[in-house]
Write a protein that holds these residues in place. Sequence first.
Motif, short mmCIF file in Angstrom:
data_model
loop_
_atom_site.label_atom_id
_atom_site.label_comp_id
_atom_site.label_asym_id
_atom_site.label_seq_id
_atom_site.Cartn_x
_atom_site.Cartn_y
_atom_site.Cartn_z
N ASN A 159 0.78 -1.11 -0.26
CA ASN A 159 0.10 -0.12 -0.19
C ASN A 159 0.94 1.24 0.09
O ASN A 159 1.67 1.36 0.89
N LEU A 160 0.57 2.04 -0.96
CA LEU A 160 1.53 3.53 -1.08
C LEU A 160 0.50 4.57 -0.74
O LEU A 160 0.79 5.67 -0.95
N ALA A 161 -0.65 4.54 -0.43
CA ALA A 161 -1.71 5.49 -0.27
C ALA A 161 -1.26 6.44 0.69
O ALA A 161 -1.72 7.59 0.69
N GLY A 162 -0.57 5.80 2.02
CA GLY A 162 -0.12 6.79 2.90
C GLY A 162 1.23 7.77 2.63
O GLY A 162 1.59 8.32 3.47
N VAL A 174 4.00 0.45 2.40
CA VAL A 174 3.76 -0.40 3.59
C VAL A 174 3.45 -1.75 3.14
O VAL A 174 2.38 -1.77 2.17
N PHE A 175 4.04 -2.87 3.45
CA PHE A 175 3.52 -4.26 3.22
C PHE A 175 2.71 -4.77 4.44
O PHE A 175 3.32 -4.81 5.39
N GLN A 183 -1.85 0.40 -4.74
CA GLN A 183 -1.99 -0.66 -4.01
C GLN A 183 -2.08 -1.87 -4.85
O GLN A 183 -2.84 -1.93 -5.79
N VAL A 184 -1.44 -3.02 -4.33
CA VAL A 184 -1.27 -4.24 -5.08
C VAL A 184 -1.71 -5.18 -3.98
O VAL A 184 -0.93 -5.55 -3.00
N GLY A 185 -3.05 -5.89 -3.79
CA GLY A 185 -3.26 -6.75 -2.81
C GLY A 185 -4.26 -7.50 -2.81
O GLY A 185 -4.94 -7.64 -4.06
N ILE A 186 -4.70 -8.55 -1.86
CA ILE A 186 -5.88 -9.40 -2.17
C ILE A 186 -6.77 -9.08 -1.24
O ILE A 186 -6.49 -8.43 -0.03
#
Length: 137
Positions: A70-73, A77-78, A107-110
């Motif tokens: 997540n790069l939104a902040g 952060v992983f 964001q790259v996530g599940i």
Amino acid sequence: MRRNLTMSMARSIIGTSVLVAGAAAMVSVASGSAAAEPRDCALDRGPTSASAHCGGDGTYILEVDCFGVNLAGGSPVFGPYFKSVTGYADGVSRPARDCMMPLTLGQVGIATDARITQVPTRPSLPPNAYEYDPGRR
């Protein structure tokens, strides 16, 4: 004598009934109208997203728990991050959140979990993160 006893008993029963009825009327008037709530909700989950659909009246919150980068902040952060959106129980809106938004939010996530609630249970995106919601009014 017996007649006086029955009359006094009848008066006390009538008096008690009037008090109980008055109290019930006051409670009904003081309570106001009930809050509208969504009903018949459906939650559709995918590997990276979730969407909701409710009937009835009122609003609800779709919350999606994500896990990934997540790069939104601002800084990468992983780990877990959370997304939410307000939905309207009108039978038309269908709010959705996607954990995979690499170009807009980084964001790259599940999606690990999703739920429909009346009140938020998780923190949402940071206030400086922008997420487009096509279902927003």
